[in-house]
Design a protein around this motif. Structure first.
Motif, PDB file in Angstrom:
ATOM      1  N   GLN A  41      24.878 -40.063 -16.313  1.00 20.14           N
ATOM      2  CA  GLN A  41      23.687 -40.904 -16.214  1.00 20.14           C
ATOM      3  C   GLN A  41      22.984 -41.002 -17.556  1.00 20.14           C
ATOM      4  OE1 GLN A  41      20.918 -39.556 -13.247  1.00 20.14           O
ATOM      5  NE2 GLN A  41      19.663 -41.393 -13.336  1.00 20.14           N
ATOM      6  N   VAL A  42      22.896 -39.892 -18.272  1.00 17.97           N
ATOM      7  CA  VAL A  42      22.290 -39.913 -19.605  1.00 17.97           C
ATOM      8  C   VAL A  42      23.146 -40.722 -20.571  1.00 17.97           C
ATOM      9  CG1 VAL A  42      21.650 -38.499 -21.584  1.00 17.97           C
ATOM     10  CG2 VAL A  42      21.077 -37.731 -19.297  1.00 17.97           C
ATOM     11  N   ASN A  43      24.449 -40.494 -20.552  1.00 15.07           N
ATOM     12  CA  ASN A  43      25.339 -41.209 -21.469  1.00 15.07           C
ATOM     13  C   ASN A  43      25.350 -42.704 -21.177  1.00 15.07           C
ATOM     14  OD1 ASN A  43      26.174 -38.928 -22.956  1.00 15.07           O
ATOM     15  ND2 ASN A  43      27.637 -38.363 -21.371  1.00 15.07           N
ATOM     16  N   ALA A  44      25.264 -43.089 -19.895  1.00 10.43           N
ATOM     17  CA  ALA A  44      25.206 -44.506 -19.550  1.00 10.43           C
ATOM     18  C   ALA A  44      23.931 -45.144 -20.082  1.00 10.43           C
ATOM     19  CB  ALA A  44      25.299 -44.678 -18.030  1.00 10.43           C
ATOM     20  N   GLN A  45      22.810 -44.431 -19.993  1.00  7.29           N
ATOM     21  CA  GLN A  45      21.557 -44.976 -20.494  1.00  7.29           C
ATOM     22  C   GLN A  45      21.568 -45.071 -22.016  1.00  7.29           C
ATOM     23  OE1 GLN A  45      19.271 -46.241 -18.419  1.00  7.29           O
ATOM     24  NE2 GLN A  45      18.279 -47.052 -20.246  1.00  7.29           N
ATOM     25  N   ARG A  46      22.234 -44.147 -22.673  1.00  4.24           N
ATOM     26  CA  ARG A  46      22.368 -44.254 -24.133  1.00  4.24           C
ATOM     27  C   ARG A  46      23.170 -45.492 -24.507  1.00  4.24           C
ATOM     28  NH1 ARG A  46      23.862 -37.830 -24.835  1.00  4.24           N
ATOM     29  NH2 ARG A  46      21.720 -37.036 -24.652  1.00  4.24           N
ATOM     30  N   ALA A  47      24.225 -45.779 -23.753  1.00 10.26           N
ATOM     31  CA  ALA A  47      24.999 -46.992 -24.001  1.00 10.26           C
ATOM     32  C   ALA A  47      24.144 -48.229 -23.747  1.00 10.26           C
ATOM     33  CB  ALA A  47      26.247 -47.004 -23.118  1.00 10.26           C
ATOM     34  N   ALA A  48      23.319 -48.201 -22.694  1.00 13.57           N
ATOM     35  CA  ALA A  48      22.423 -49.325 -22.424  1.00 13.57           C
ATOM     36  C   ALA A  48      21.431 -49.518 -23.564  1.00 13.57           C
ATOM     37  CB  ALA A  48      21.681 -49.097 -21.111  1.00 13.57           C
ATOM     38  N   LEU A  49      20.941 -48.438 -24.148  1.00 10.78           N
ATOM     39  CA  LEU A  49      20.030 -48.541 -25.291  1.00 10.78           C
ATOM     40  C   LEU A  49      20.738 -49.147 -26.489  1.00 10.78           C
ATOM     41  CD1 LEU A  49      17.453 -48.024 -26.855  1.00 10.78           C
ATOM     42  CD2 LEU A  49      18.143 -45.636 -27.130  1.00 10.78           C
ATOM     43  N   GLU A 135      12.062 -45.456 -24.346  1.00 13.18           N
ATOM     44  CA  GLU A 135      11.238 -44.732 -23.383  1.00 13.18           C
ATOM     45  C   GLU A 135      11.970 -44.565 -22.053  1.00 13.18           C
ATOM     46  OE1 GLU A 135       8.053 -43.341 -24.014  1.00 13.18           O
ATOM     47  OE2 GLU A 135       8.888 -43.746 -25.993  1.00 13.18           O
ATOM     48  N   THR A 136      12.724 -45.584 -21.666  1.00 11.85           N
ATOM     49  CA  THR A 136      13.524 -45.469 -20.442  1.00 11.85           C
ATOM     50  C   THR A 136      14.574 -44.382 -20.587  1.00 11.85           C
ATOM     51  OG1 THR A 136      13.180 -47.826 -19.976  1.00 11.85           O
ATOM     52  CG2 THR A 136      14.991 -46.730 -18.825  1.00 11.85           C
ATOM     53  N   LEU A 137      15.158 -44.274 -21.778  1.00 14.50           N
ATOM     54  CA  LEU A 137      16.109 -43.182 -22.014  1.00 14.50           C
ATOM     55  C   LEU A 137      15.416 -41.830 -21.875  1.00 14.50           C
ATOM     56  CD1 LEU A 137      18.848 -42.051 -22.894  1.00 14.50           C
ATOM     57  CD2 LEU A 137      18.156 -42.411 -25.289  1.00 14.50           C
ATOM     58  N   ARG A 138      14.189 -41.728 -22.367  1.00  6.21           N
ATOM     59  CA  ARG A 138      13.434 -40.474 -22.193  1.00  6.21           C
ATOM     60  C   ARG A 138      13.198 -40.170 -20.712  1.00  6.21           C
ATOM     61  NH1 ARG A 138       7.981 -40.427 -24.605  1.00  6.21           N
ATOM     62  NH2 ARG A 138       8.051 -38.269 -23.858  1.00  6.21           N
ATOM     63  N   VAL A 139      12.924 -41.228 -19.932  1.00  2.44           N
ATOM     64  CA  VAL A 139      12.747 -41.031 -18.491  1.00  2.44           C
ATOM     65  C   VAL A 139      14.020 -40.450 -17.879  1.00  2.44           C
ATOM     66  CG1 VAL A 139      12.410 -42.204 -16.285  1.00  2.44           C
ATOM     67  CG2 VAL A 139      11.008 -42.849 -18.247  1.00  2.44           C
ATOM     68  N   ILE A 140      15.162 -41.037 -18.231  1.00  2.00           N
ATOM     69  CA  ILE A 140      16.439 -40.574 -17.670  1.00  2.00           C
ATOM     70  C   ILE A 140      16.736 -39.153 -18.141  1.00  2.00           C
ATOM     71  CG2 ILE A 140      18.906 -41.002 -17.561  1.00  2.00           C
ATOM     72  CD1 ILE A 140      17.203 -42.970 -15.983  1.00  2.00           C
ATOM     73  N   PRO A 446      18.321 -42.193 -31.406  1.00  2.00           N
ATOM     74  CA  PRO A 446      18.605 -43.623 -31.212  1.00  2.00           C
ATOM     75  C   PRO A 446      18.426 -44.457 -32.471  1.00  2.00           C
ATOM     76  CG  PRO A 446      16.493 -43.039 -30.244  1.00  2.00           C
ATOM     77  CD  PRO A 446      17.128 -41.760 -30.664  1.00  2.00           C
ATOM     78  N   MET A 447      17.694 -43.928 -33.461  1.00  6.28           N
ATOM     79  CA  MET A 447      17.491 -44.691 -34.700  1.00  6.28           C
ATOM     80  C   MET A 447      18.785 -44.874 -35.472  1.00  6.28           C
ATOM     81  SD  MET A 447      14.532 -45.966 -35.328  1.00  6.28           S
ATOM     82  CE  MET A 447      14.672 -46.162 -37.111  1.00  6.28           C
ATOM     83  N   THR A 448      19.717 -43.962 -35.322  1.00  4.91           N
ATOM     84  CA  THR A 448      20.968 -44.045 -36.089  1.00  4.91           C
ATOM     85  C   THR A 448      21.706 -45.341 -35.784  1.00  4.91           C
ATOM     86  OG1 THR A 448      21.163 -41.630 -36.103  1.00  4.91           O
ATOM     87  CG2 THR A 448      23.162 -42.901 -36.568  1.00  4.91           C
ATOM     88  N   HIS A 449      21.946 -45.609 -34.513  1.00  4.25           N
ATOM     89  CA  HIS A 449      22.658 -46.839 -34.145  1.00  4.25           C
ATOM     90  C   HIS A 449      21.820 -48.071 -34.461  1.00  4.25           C
ATOM     91  CE1 HIS A 449      23.917 -50.065 -31.335  1.00  4.25           C
ATOM     92  NE2 HIS A 449      25.130 -49.618 -31.626  1.00  4.25           N
ATOM     93  N   TYR A 450      20.512 -47.983 -34.244  1.00  8.33           N
ATOM     94  CA  TYR A 450      19.643 -49.134 -34.508  1.00  8.33           C
ATOM     95  C   TYR A 450      19.732 -49.568 -35.972  1.00  8.33           C
ATOM     96  CZ  TYR A 450      15.370 -51.888 -34.992  1.00  8.33           C
ATOM     97  OH  TYR A 450      14.461 -52.885 -35.274  1.00  8.33           O
ATOM     98  N   GLN A 451      19.657 -48.611 -36.883  1.00  3.18           N
ATOM     99  CA  GLN A 451      19.742 -48.947 -38.299  1.00  3.18           C
ATOM    100  C   GLN A 451      21.121 -49.468 -38.686  1.00  3.18           C
ATOM    101  OE1 GLN A 451      17.283 -49.167 -40.261  1.00  3.18           O
ATOM    102  NE2 GLN A 451      15.684 -48.063 -39.163  1.00  3.18           N
ATOM    103  N   GLN A 452      22.149 -49.019 -37.981  1.00  3.25           N
ATOM    104  CA  GLN A 452      23.499 -49.473 -38.291  1.00  3.25           C
ATOM    105  C   GLN A 452      23.721 -50.944 -37.940  1.00  3.25           C
ATOM    106  OE1 GLN A 452      25.644 -46.532 -36.030  1.00  3.25           O
ATOM    107  NE2 GLN A 452      26.095 -45.269 -37.818  1.00  3.25           N
ATOM    108  N   VAL A 453      23.050 -51.438 -36.905  1.00  4.88           N
ATOM    109  CA  VAL A 453      23.326 -52.800 -36.442  1.00  4.88           C
ATOM    110  C   VAL A 453      22.209 -53.783 -36.754  1.00  4.88           C
ATOM    111  CG1 VAL A 453      24.771 -51.910 -34.590  1.00  4.88           C
ATOM    112  CG2 VAL A 453      22.368 -52.407 -34.129  1.00  4.88           C
ATOM    113  N   ARG A 454      21.029 -53.327 -37.115  1.00  6.43           N
ATOM    114  CA  ARG A 454      19.890 -54.230 -37.225  1.00  6.43           C
ATOM    115  C   ARG A 454      20.135 -55.371 -38.204  1.00  6.43           C
ATOM    116  NH1 ARG A 454      15.213 -55.633 -39.785  1.00  6.43           N
ATOM    117  NH2 ARG A 454      13.368 -55.901 -38.424  1.00  6.43           N
TER     118      ARG A 454
END
Length: 466
Positions: A41-49, A135-140, A446-454
């Motif tokens: 469930q955590v890994n799925a939400q990370r993929a969704a992020l 924030e949704t990832l933090r919830v999960i 989560p910043m790692t992937h964000y900076q890679q694709v932004r």
């Protein structure tokens, strides 16, 4: 034999602690780490992020030019008759027939210069969606960590209760054996034997029920944490990480609860959608450039080239009213998101108050059940001594024994509730995370992937190489 029975009961009183004392026993901290790493469930939400991160480069693409290339080749048959008239009035006709192979290549560039600030607002909206998804990832993550703590403590409790019930069966069976011996010498009646036999059957039934509960808890442990349970060591509460005063806990819960944070970003996203919808009423300015090279486009043309640069202004006047409806719809959605934010704040407050009350109740229950166990032990010893001299019946001994078992089960349950309530309060205040708990595991950033694709302009591979 009576001394042996007392020894068995004394061992049962510390069943919760003796469930997992070996050196290599699993700990609740290790279980939380495994859930953080393995839970799907955590890994799925990370993929969704990570998928939501892609909304930002998609929005930024509105600032970039659009370039397309064309090419064509084919066969053309021409049968052309032309008429020409000279200044003297003489008319002549000429005819051309033949095959040609026309070819062309071209390129077109379109750059949007102004579109009612829709690109800027879409970019800000996409960034808001990313923040909400975090924030949704933090919830999960909080949900999974809390589920892991509950699963761990449930299994620990059920292991202890099963051990208590097994020892209770041993004690009652010993009581039955002693009762039968006394019946054989005429000290008690057949009724006493039947009462002891009934309690043995009841104790075995309770043991089987405890075994079923333990099997269920073990399956839940495997589902949430991702590995089979080993021998568990006692869990410890974490209420030291929560505020000491209820008012501070409420304030922290409403400020740091990730569900509230996600709702706040949802309001921002909806407000920007209103601006995007209003942008459809503004004019659009674009710059268009094109170039095309042709060969053998006709029997008389061997080669030609065309190039152009134009500016285009498009002013929307009326498109059937759809854009006005979209604006109204966006405003209603914004109102909905604001109401949802208020609901989430109320829920966060209620959760803090509820878990605070549960934690305080669990603390009081432990004190009460400890006193209950101590009193029940004294009572059982006294009833046994009185039964030995004929002042108490076998039923009195059996009842005292059952009361002691019930008290110890209640103590084990209260200890479980104490730990679970401390984790639930930490989650309600928005602080149930691996960083706050100090768990030894790499924290997902989560910043790692964000900076890679932004700012990525090209490429179809994800940063992990897929």
């Amino acid at each position: 034999m009576l001394r042996k029975s007392r020894g068995v009961l004394a061992a049962a009183s510390v069943a919760l602690a003796t469930t997992a004392m070996p050196a290599l026993a699993d700990t609740i901290e290790r279980a939380l780490v495994q859930a953080y790493v393995n839970n799907p469930q955590v890994n799925a939400q990370r993929a969704a992020l990570r998928a939501t991160d892609e909304n930002v480069p998609q929005a930024l693409s509105g600032y970039r030019p659009r370039i397309s290339a064309t090419g064509s080749v084919g066969e053309l048959y021409t049968d052309q008759t032309s008429v020409s008239r000279s200044t003297s009035g003489v008319t002549t006709q000429s005819r051309q027939t033949g095959w040609t192979a026309p070819k062309s290549v071209g390129a077109t560039l379109t750059q949007t210069l102004y579109n009612g600030f829709q690109t800027a607002n879409r970019t800000r909206q996409a960034e808001g969606q990313v923040f909400a998804a975090r924030e949704t990832l933090r919830v999960i993550e909080q949900t999974v960590l809390l589920d892991a703590a509950i699963s761990y403590m449930n299994l620990l409790r059920d292991n202890a209760i099963l051990d208590l019930q097994r020892r209770n069966v041993e004690v009652i069976q010993e009581q039955l054996r002693q009762t039968r011996d006394r019946f054989n010498v005429g000290e008690v009646t057949r009724t006493d034997v039947a009462q002891a036999e009934s309690r043995v059957a009841a104790a075995q039934s309770q043991m089987l029920a405890a075994q079923a509960n333990q099997t269920t808890s073990r399956a839940a442990y495997r589902r949430v944490i991702g590995v089979e349970a080993g021998r568990l060591s006692p869990g410890t509460p974490v209420d030291r990480l929560s505020p000491r005063v209820l008012d501070l806990a409420i304030a922290q819960g409403q400020a740091e609860n990730p569900a509230v944070g996600a709702a706040e970003y949802g309001v921002d996203v909806a407000a920007l959608q209103v601006k995007i919808s209003e942008g459809a009423l503004y004019p659009v300015v674009t710059l268009n450039a094109s170039a095309q090279k042709n060969w053998d486009s006709s029997l008389s043309t061997v080669e030609s080239f065309q190039g152009s640069v134009t500016g285009q202004l498009t002013v929307p006047i009326y498109q059937g009213g759809a854009e006005f409806s979209t604006i109204r719809q966006s405003k209603e959605t914004l109102g909905q998101r604001r109401l949802e934010l208020a609901v989430n704040r109320d829920v966060a407050r209620a959760n803090v108050v509820q878990t605070w009350g549960q934690l305080e109740a669990a603390k009081a229950q432990i004190t009460a059940t400890q006193a209950q166990v101590a009193a029940a032990e004294i009572a059982l010893n006294g009833v046994r001594e009185e039964a030995r001299v004929g002042q108490r019946t076998t039923l009195d001994v059996l009842n005292a024994q059952q009361e002691l078992v019930n008290a110890r089960v209640a103590l084990v349950t209260a200890q479980r509730d104490r730990v679970v309530a401390s984790y639930a309060l930490l989650a309600a205040t928005g602080r149930l995370s691996v960083a706050v708990l100090g768990l030894q595991v790499p924290i997902y950033d989560p910043m790692t992937h964000y900076q890679q694709v932004r700012d990525s302009w090209f490429g179809v591979r994800t940063p992990d190489g897929k």
